[in-house]
Write a protein that holds these residues in place. Structure first.
Motif, PDB file in Angstrom:
ATOM      1  N   LEU A   9       0.693  -1.031  -0.114  1.00  0.00           N
ATOM      2  CA  LEU A   9      -0.022  -0.059  -0.057  1.00  0.00           C
ATOM      3  C   LEU A   9       1.112   1.248  -0.007  1.00  0.00           C
ATOM      4  N   PHE A  10       2.083   1.361   0.691  1.00  0.00           N
ATOM      5  CA  PHE A  10       2.928   2.386   0.820  1.00  0.00           C
ATOM      6  C   PHE A  10       3.482   2.646  -0.577  1.00  0.00           C
ATOM      7  N   LEU A  11       3.800   1.617  -0.954  1.00  0.00           N
ATOM      8  CA  LEU A  11       4.677   1.844  -2.524  1.00  0.00           C
ATOM      9  C   LEU A  11       3.612   1.967  -3.542  1.00  0.00           C
ATOM     10  N   ALA A  12       2.467   1.548  -3.516  1.00  0.00           N
ATOM     11  CA  ALA A  12       1.411   1.770  -4.501  1.00  0.00           C
ATOM     12  C   ALA A  12       0.994   3.198  -4.144  1.00  0.00           C
ATOM     13  N   ALA A  13       0.784   3.766  -3.374  1.00  0.00           N
ATOM     14  CA  ALA A  13       0.540   5.228  -3.023  1.00  0.00           C
ATOM     15  C   ALA A  13       1.485   5.997  -3.429  1.00  0.00           C
ATOM     16  N   PHE A  14       2.744   5.749  -3.120  1.00  0.00           N
ATOM     17  CA  PHE A  14       4.127   6.814  -3.451  1.00  0.00           C
ATOM     18  C   PHE A  14       4.156   6.734  -4.933  1.00  0.00           C
ATOM     19  N   VAL A  15       3.828   5.579  -5.874  1.00  0.00           N
ATOM     20  CA  VAL A  15       3.772   5.547  -7.215  1.00  0.00           C
ATOM     21  C   VAL A  15       2.662   6.499  -7.663  1.00  0.00           C
ATOM     22  N   ALA A  16       1.427   6.102  -6.990  1.00  0.00           N
ATOM     23  CA  ALA A  16       0.135   6.949  -7.296  1.00  0.00           C
ATOM     24  C   ALA A  16       0.458   8.488  -7.291  1.00  0.00           C
ATOM     25  N   MET A  17       1.195   9.016  -6.253  1.00  0.00           N
ATOM     26  CA  MET A  17       1.214  10.042  -6.025  1.00  0.00           C
ATOM     27  C   MET A  17       1.903  10.957  -7.325  1.00  0.00           C
ATOM     28  N   GLU A  18       2.908  10.104  -8.257  1.00  0.00           N
ATOM     29  CA  GLU A  18       3.455  10.832  -9.437  1.00  0.00           C
ATOM     30  C   GLU A  18       2.178  11.280 -10.356  1.00  0.00           C
ATOM     31  N   GLY A  19       1.234  10.204 -10.524  1.00  0.00           N
ATOM     32  CA  GLY A  19       0.036  10.756 -11.449  1.00  0.00           C
ATOM     33  C   GLY A  19      -0.590  11.868 -10.806  1.00  0.00           C
ATOM     34  N   PHE A  20      -0.901  11.813  -9.448  1.00  0.00           N
ATOM     35  CA  PHE A  20      -1.698  12.739  -8.742  1.00  0.00           C
ATOM     36  C   PHE A  20      -0.931  14.343  -8.951  1.00  0.00           C
ATOM     37  N   ALA A  21       0.418  14.200  -8.716  1.00  0.00           N
ATOM     38  CA  ALA A  21       1.189  15.444  -8.783  1.00  0.00           C
ATOM     39  C   ALA A  21       1.242  15.985 -10.249  1.00  0.00           C
ATOM     40  N   TRP A  22       1.182  15.016 -11.474  1.00  0.00           N
ATOM     41  CA  TRP A  22       1.373  15.431 -12.840  1.00  0.00           C
ATOM     42  C   TRP A  22      -0.143  15.959 -12.950  1.00  0.00           C
ATOM     43  N   LEU A  23      -1.189  15.489 -12.609  1.00  0.00           N
ATOM     44  CA  LEU A  23      -2.633  16.034 -12.799  1.00  0.00           C
ATOM     45  C   LEU A  23      -2.806  17.461 -12.053  1.00  0.00           C
ATOM     46  N   MET A  24      -2.494  17.697 -11.044  1.00  0.00           N
ATOM     47  CA  MET A  24      -2.466  18.791 -10.157  1.00  0.00           C
ATOM     48  C   MET A  24      -1.294  19.946 -10.922  1.00  0.00           C
ATOM     49  N   HIS A  25      -0.295  19.526 -11.204  1.00  0.00           N
ATOM     50  CA  HIS A  25       0.333  20.587 -11.632  1.00  0.00           C
ATOM     51  C   HIS A  25      -0.092  20.990 -13.114  1.00  0.00           C
ATOM     52  N   ARG A  26      -0.476  20.100 -13.968  1.00  0.00           N
ATOM     53  CA  ARG A  26      -0.893  20.160 -15.115  1.00  0.00           C
ATOM     54  C   ARG A  26      -2.293  21.095 -15.303  1.00  0.00           C
ATOM     55  N   HIS A  27      -3.279  20.436 -14.487  1.00  0.00           N
ATOM     56  CA  HIS A  27      -4.649  21.233 -14.671  1.00  0.00           C
ATOM     57  C   HIS A  27      -4.973  22.001 -13.495  1.00  0.00           C
ATOM     58  N   VAL A  28      -4.394  22.098 -12.434  1.00  0.00           N
ATOM     59  CA  VAL A  28      -4.910  23.165 -11.241  1.00  0.00           C
ATOM     60  C   VAL A  28      -3.601  24.084 -11.259  1.00  0.00           C
ATOM     61  N   MET A  29      -2.243  23.501 -11.246  1.00  0.00           N
ATOM     62  CA  MET A  29      -1.356  24.861 -11.013  1.00  0.00           C
ATOM     63  C   MET A  29      -1.196  25.719 -12.151  1.00  0.00           C
ATOM     64  N   HIS A  30      -1.438  25.091 -13.315  1.00  0.00           N
ATOM     65  CA  HIS A  30      -1.309  25.628 -14.648  1.00  0.00           C
ATOM     66  C   HIS A  30      -2.717  25.924 -15.183  1.00  0.00           C
ATOM     67  N   GLY A  31      -3.612  25.926 -14.568  1.00  0.00           N
ATOM     68  CA  GLY A  31      -5.013  26.120 -14.593  1.00  0.00           C
ATOM     69  C   GLY A  31      -5.744  27.136 -13.692  1.00  0.00           C
ATOM     70  N   VAL A  32      -6.515  26.535 -12.767  1.00  0.00           N
ATOM     71  CA  VAL A  32      -7.636  27.525 -11.908  1.00  0.00           C
ATOM     72  C   VAL A  32      -6.821  28.188 -10.768  1.00  0.00           C
ATOM     73  N   LEU A  33      -5.509  27.620 -10.440  1.00  0.00           N
ATOM     74  CA  LEU A  33      -4.607  28.382  -9.487  1.00  0.00           C
ATOM     75  C   LEU A  33      -3.333  28.757  -9.925  1.00  0.00           C
ATOM     76  N   TRP A  34      -3.515  29.164 -11.252  1.00  0.00           N
ATOM     77  CA  TRP A  34      -2.096  29.676 -11.960  1.00  0.00           C
ATOM     78  C   TRP A  34      -1.808  31.126 -11.051  1.00  0.00           C
ATOM     79  N   THR A  35      -2.662  31.701 -10.366  1.00  0.00           N
ATOM     80  CA  THR A  35      -2.620  32.751  -9.799  1.00  0.00           C
ATOM     81  C   THR A  35      -1.529  32.723  -8.555  1.00  0.00           C
ATOM     82  N   TRP A  36      -1.533  31.484  -7.861  1.00  0.00           N
ATOM     83  CA  TRP A  36      -0.619  31.062  -6.959  1.00  0.00           C
ATOM     84  C   TRP A  36       0.578  30.368  -7.522  1.00  0.00           C
TER      85      TRP A  36
END
Length: 162
Positions: A9-36
């Motif tokens: 579970l630890f390893l799977a969650a760690f690997v899954a964080m890469e996908g989460f981080a990519w999605l957040m960076h691409r669609h939130v940080m460079h999207g609705v929260l670009w102001t931050w």
């Protein structure tokens, strides 16, 4: 057997964080929260930047999962610790190794780290929310492919390719 499942579970969650981080960076940080996030694509004027607020926000789920792991069910603990571990590795790599905001114990010259550092520098070659390449952290495409994509995007918006 339960220990092996917790490690999984630890390893799977760690690997899954890469996908989460990519999605957040691409669609939130460079999207609705670009102001931050914009502050991260501009020259820093002090020790902190508005983009640092993301570290606080992203720490909250990890804290909650670790709390639940101790007080509700141990099955939450592995994912909570994995999320915290991913955040710590990201912080050391991104803020320490790439942006040199503080000293880190590795040089970053191995092919593994050099590729990630170059990919992140290509991401920062664009100072706007559109047109960036390489939103990942641990998994990055080959640098030559990223350079070619960046050049295609620059030509598409009328900028000269490098």
């Amino acid at each position: 057997m339960a220990e092996a499942l917790h490690v999984f579970l630890f390893l799977a969650a760690f690997v899954a964080m890469e996908g989460f981080a990519w999605l957040m960076h691409r669609h939130v940080m460079h999207g609705v929260l670009w102001t931050w996030h914009r502050s991260h694509h501009e020259p820093r004027t002090g020790r902190l930047e508005r983009n640092d607020l993301f570290a606080v926000v992203f720490a909250l789920p990890s804290i909650l999962l670790i709390y639940l792991g101790f007080h509700v069910s141990p099955w939450f603990l592995g994912p909570g610790l994995a999320t915290a571990a991913y955040g710590a590795v990201y912080f050391l790599f991104h803020d320490g190794l790439v942006h040199r905001r503080f000293p880190v114990p590795i040089a970053g010259t191995s092919p593994f780290w050099a590729r990630r550092i170059e990919a992140h520098r290509l991401h920062h070659a664009v100072r706007t929310r559109q047109g960036c390449v390489s939103f990942g952290f641990l998994w990055v495409r080959p640098v030559a492919a990223l350079r070619a994509e960046l050049d295609r995007r620059r030509v598409a918006v009328g900028e000269p390719a490098e």
